[in-house]
Design a protein around this motif. Structure first.
Motif: not given
Length: 112
Positions: A82, A63, A92, A85, A94-96, A98-99
């Motif tokens: 993305s 990110d 939702t 999930t 991914s964490s990447c 979202r960041r």
């Protein structure tokens, strides 16, 4: 209102990333915008032949590298794919993703 003239499209070759590439390219065509691809893997970049019009992620968090590339290439928008999930069948990011949505210097379009 700001015109979108340059779109950054990060990709790792996954099916989720492919959706981001397809939508990002279609949006660029619609807007007449330039596209820069950001490849997560050397082999992917070589396969896709994007090194001339793209850039590579170094050893920073992905990110952070995407944000740096968006700044370096003066991009107006980031389009990233993305995956869904399995939790409750809802989308939702991914964490990447979202960041990235919280850190990016430009708007981020998350595609699934």
């Amino acid at each position: 209102m700001t015109m979108i003239e340059h779109i950054l499209i990060p990709t790792d070759g996954s099916s989720a990333a492919k959706a981001g590439v397809e939508q990002g390219v279609a949006l660029a065509a619609l807007l007449g915008a330039q596209v820069t691809f950001l490849a997560y893997a050397q082999s992917l970049a070589d396969q896709a032949g994007v090194l001339q019009g793209g850039c590579m992620v170094d050893n920073r968090r992905v990110d952070q590298a995407i944000c740096a590339a968006a700044h370096q290439h003066s991009c107006d928008l980031i389009v990233i794919g993305s995956a869904r999930t399995p939790a409750k069948g809802l989308f939702t990011p991914s964490s990447c993703a979202r960041r990235l949505a919280g850190e990016a210097p430009v708007p981020v379009l998350i595609v699934h």
